[in-house]
Design a protein around this motif. Structure first.
Motif, mmCIF file in Angstrom:
data_model
loop_
_atom_site.group_PDB
_atom_site.id
_atom_site.type_symbol
_atom_site.label_atom_id
_atom_site.label_comp_id
_atom_site.label_asym_id
_atom_site.label_seq_id
_atom_site.Cartn_x
_atom_site.Cartn_y
_atom_site.Cartn_z
ATOM 1 N N LEU A 52 53.032 28.644 -2.009
ATOM 2 C CA LEU A 52 52.237 27.530 -2.528
ATOM 3 C C LEU A 52 52.866 26.186 -2.153
ATOM 4 O O LEU A 52 52.160 25.234 -1.797
ATOM 5 N N ALA A 53 54.192 26.104 -2.217
ATOM 6 C CA ALA A 53 54.870 24.859 -1.853
ATOM 7 C C ALA A 53 54.693 24.562 -0.369
ATOM 8 O O ALA A 53 54.463 23.407 0.025
ATOM 9 N N ALA A 54 54.805 25.593 0.466
ATOM 10 C CA ALA A 54 54.627 25.397 1.905
ATOM 11 C C ALA A 54 53.198 24.982 2.235
ATOM 12 O O ALA A 54 52.963 24.074 3.050
ATOM 13 N N LEU A 55 52.222 25.630 1.590
ATOM 14 C CA LEU A 55 50.823 25.263 1.817
ATOM 15 C C LEU A 55 50.533 23.846 1.331
ATOM 16 O O LEU A 55 49.760 23.113 1.963
ATOM 17 N N ALA A 56 51.156 23.450 0.218
ATOM 18 C CA ALA A 56 50.969 22.089 -0.279
ATOM 19 C C ALA A 56 51.528 21.069 0.702
ATOM 20 O O ALA A 56 50.929 20.003 0.924
ATOM 21 N N THR A 57 52.661 21.384 1.317
ATOM 22 C CA THR A 57 53.260 20.483 2.305
ATOM 23 C C THR A 57 52.318 20.258 3.478
ATOM 24 O O THR A 57 52.046 19.120 3.886
ATOM 25 N N VAL A 58 51.799 21.356 4.023
ATOM 26 C CA VAL A 58 50.884 21.255 5.168
ATOM 27 C C VAL A 58 49.580 20.589 4.750
ATOM 28 O O VAL A 58 49.018 19.767 5.495
ATOM 29 N N ALA A 59 49.090 20.903 3.550
ATOM 30 C CA ALA A 59 47.812 20.336 3.096
ATOM 31 C C ALA A 59 47.896 18.823 2.932
ATOM 32 O O ALA A 59 46.949 18.101 3.263
ATOM 33 N N ILE A 60 49.008 18.320 2.440
ATOM 34 C CA ILE A 60 49.175 16.870 2.272
ATOM 35 C C ILE A 60 49.121 16.172 3.622
ATOM 36 O O ILE A 60 48.429 15.157 3.794
ATOM 37 N N LEU A 61 49.839 16.713 4.601
ATOM 38 C CA LEU A 61 49.867 16.098 5.928
ATOM 39 C C LEU A 61 48.503 16.175 6.610
ATOM 40 O O LEU A 61 48.029 15.191 7.194
ATOM 41 N N VAL A 62 47.856 17.342 6.536
ATOM 42 C CA VAL A 62 46.555 17.509 7.184
ATOM 43 C C VAL A 62 45.503 16.622 6.521
ATOM 44 O O VAL A 62 44.666 16.006 7.198
ATOM 45 N N SER A 63 45.535 16.527 5.198
ATOM 46 C CA SER A 63 44.560 15.702 4.477
ATOM 47 C C SER A 63 44.683 14.244 4.876
ATOM 48 O O SER A 63 43.669 13.549 5.080
ATOM 49 N N TYR A 64 45.918 13.767 5.014
ATOM 50 C CA TYR A 64 46.090 12.367 5.405
ATOM 51 C C TYR A 64 45.589 12.125 6.817
ATOM 52 O O TYR A 64 44.941 11.108 7.097
ATOM 53 N N GLU A 65 45.871 13.048 7.731
ATOM 54 C CA GLU A 65 45.422 12.880 9.109
ATOM 55 C C GLU A 65 43.904 12.916 9.210
ATOM 56 O O GLU A 65 43.305 12.177 10.000
ATOM 57 N N ILE A 66 43.257 13.764 8.412
ATOM 58 C CA ILE A 66 41.787 13.804 8.410
ATOM 59 C C ILE A 66 41.226 12.499 7.866
ATOM 60 O O ILE A 66 40.273 11.924 8.420
ATOM 61 N N ALA A 67 41.806 12.007 6.765
ATOM 62 C CA ALA A 67 41.350 10.735 6.201
ATOM 63 C C ALA A 67 41.563 9.593 7.191
ATOM 64 O O ALA A 67 40.715 8.695 7.310
ATOM 65 N N LEU A 68 42.666 9.634 7.916
ATOM 66 C CA LEU A 68 42.938 8.590 8.903
ATOM 67 C C LEU A 68 41.943 8.655 10.056
ATOM 68 O O LEU A 68 41.506 7.616 10.576
ATOM 69 N N ALA A 69 41.572 9.861 10.467
ATOM 70 C CA ALA A 69 40.589 10.006 11.544
ATOM 71 C C ALA A 69 39.243 9.395 11.149
ATOM 72 O O ALA A 69 38.595 8.715 11.952
ATOM 73 N N PHE A 70 38.826 9.617 9.898
ATOM 74 C CA PHE A 70 37.594 8.982 9.425
ATOM 75 C C PHE A 70 37.767 7.470 9.348
ATOM 76 O O PHE A 70 36.827 6.712 9.627
ATOM 77 N N GLY A 71 38.947 7.010 8.972
ATOM 78 C CA GLY A 71 39.198 5.581 8.897
ATOM 79 C C GLY A 71 39.102 4.903 10.247
ATOM 80 O O GLY A 71 38.617 3.771 10.353
ATOM 81 N N HIS A 72 39.551 5.587 11.290
ATOM 82 C CA HIS A 72 39.456 5.025 12.638
ATOM 83 C C HIS A 72 38.005 4.855 13.074
ATOM 84 O O HIS A 72 37.693 3.954 13.863
ATOM 85 N N ARG A 73 37.134 5.718 12.572
ATOM 86 C CA ARG A 73 35.718 5.598 12.925
ATOM 87 C C ARG A 73 35.027 4.488 12.134
ATOM 88 O O ARG A 73 34.160 3.790 12.652
ATOM 89 N N GLN A 74 35.420 4.325 10.866
ATOM 90 C CA GLN A 74 34.732 3.380 9.993
ATOM 91 C C GLN A 74 35.336 1.982 10.055
ATOM 92 O O GLN A 74 34.601 0.992 9.976
ATOM 93 N N ARG A 75 36.664 1.871 10.161
ATOM 94 C CA ARG A 75 37.322 0.559 10.154
ATOM 95 C C ARG A 75 38.344 0.487 11.293
ATOM 96 O O ARG A 75 39.552 0.400 11.048
ATOM 97 N N PRO A 76 37.895 0.528 12.533
ATOM 98 C CA PRO A 76 38.844 0.588 13.654
ATOM 99 C C PRO A 76 39.743 -0.643 13.765
ATOM 100 O O PRO A 76 40.902 -0.525 14.172
ATOM 101 N N LYS A 77 39.240 -1.824 13.395
ATOM 102 C CA LYS A 77 40.038 -3.032 13.544
ATOM 103 C C LYS A 77 41.116 -3.181 12.474
ATOM 104 O O LYS A 77 41.998 -4.030 12.613
ATOM 105 N N ARG A 78 41.041 -2.368 11.420
ATOM 106 C CA ARG A 78 42.020 -2.463 10.342
ATOM 107 C C ARG A 78 43.123 -1.424 10.466
ATOM 108 O O ARG A 78 44.021 -1.386 9.621
ATOM 109 N N LEU A 79 43.063 -0.575 11.478
ATOM 110 C CA LEU A 79 44.076 0.458 11.654
ATOM 111 C C LEU A 79 44.810 0.245 12.973
ATOM 112 O O LEU A 79 44.219 -0.156 13.973
#
Length: 225
Positions: free
Chosen positions: A8-35
């Motif tokens: 569970l701890a290992a999955l939580a580690t990977v999930a935190i990193l993957v979730s942030y990268e997914i959120a960042l990918a959406f951010g690049h599409r919606q607010r490209p000039k702010r990233l």
């Protein structure tokens, strides 16, 4: 720590990193000039347009791209050495898990994290090598005399190459940073989520560009939106 808690701890580690990268990918599409990644990609394109419009800038452009190429080369070398070292360290776990031909392989938490670690290092190596490739092509184009027929034909390609090279170089560095929480999780599974949250907090500050209320100003220069 029980085996289930470690998973569970290992999955939580990977999930935190993957979730942030997914959120960042959406951010690049919606607010490209702010990233930072998309803003700096636009910066490199404007740089190539600027040096392409100024006669006598060929040497300066080649030197700038050579410096970037060397930085990407160093990142690729670091990732390659780290990948070979992690593969050597993972060899006993692989032998223990798959060495017995008469039994089922034992897939442990440590082995899973070692696979994640090697995947990140390989992704960093591949991204950095491809960045070297694009920087090399862009260097040939920028060395062509300004206003020459060849330069005009390859100008759009050169602008595309410097954009791709910069993005790939940033991915190479980013994957090296993401190695830290995976290493922490290998040392102790409970340290993984804490390290992942710390890395994400650092990356949030690095990924921001400008302000939501007012433009970021450079001393002696124009406002950057």
């Amino acid at each position: 720590m029980t085996n289930m808690t470690a998973w569970l701890a290992a999955l939580a580690t990977v999930a935190i990193l993957v979730s942030y990268e997914i959120a960042l990918a959406f951010g690049h599409r919606q607010r490209p000039k702010r990233l930072a990644r998309t803003a700096h990609a636009a910066l490199r394109e404007e740089w190539f347009d600027a040096v392409s419009a100024q006669k006598g800038s060929e040497i300066l452009a080649v030197q700038t791209l050579r410096n970037s190429l060397m930085s990407a080369t160093m990142t690729a070398s670091t990732a390659a050495l780290a990948l070979m070292g992690s593969a050597t360290l993972a060899a006993p776990s692989l032998h223990s898990a798959f060495g017995d031909a008469h039994g089922l392989p034992t897939f442990t938490v440590r082995l899973a994290l070692e696979f994640v670690l090697m995947s990140l290092l390989f992704a960093s190596l591949l991204s950095s090598v491809m960045a070297v490739r694009y920087y090399n092509h862009a260097g040939f184009i920028s060395a062509m005399p300004v206003d020459s027929d060849a330069r005009n034909r390859w100008s759009d390609a050169g602008k595309t190459y410097v954009r791709r090279a910069g993005i790939l170089y940033s991915w190479g560095l980013r994957h090296l940073v993401l190695v830290a929480p995976v290493l922490a999780s290998i040392l102790h599974p409970a340290a993984g989520p804490v390290a992942a949250l710390g890395v994400v907090a650092v990356l949030i500050s690095f990924d921001r560009f400008g302000s939501t209320d007012e433009p970021t100003r450079v001393v002696g220069g124009p406002a950057i939106p």
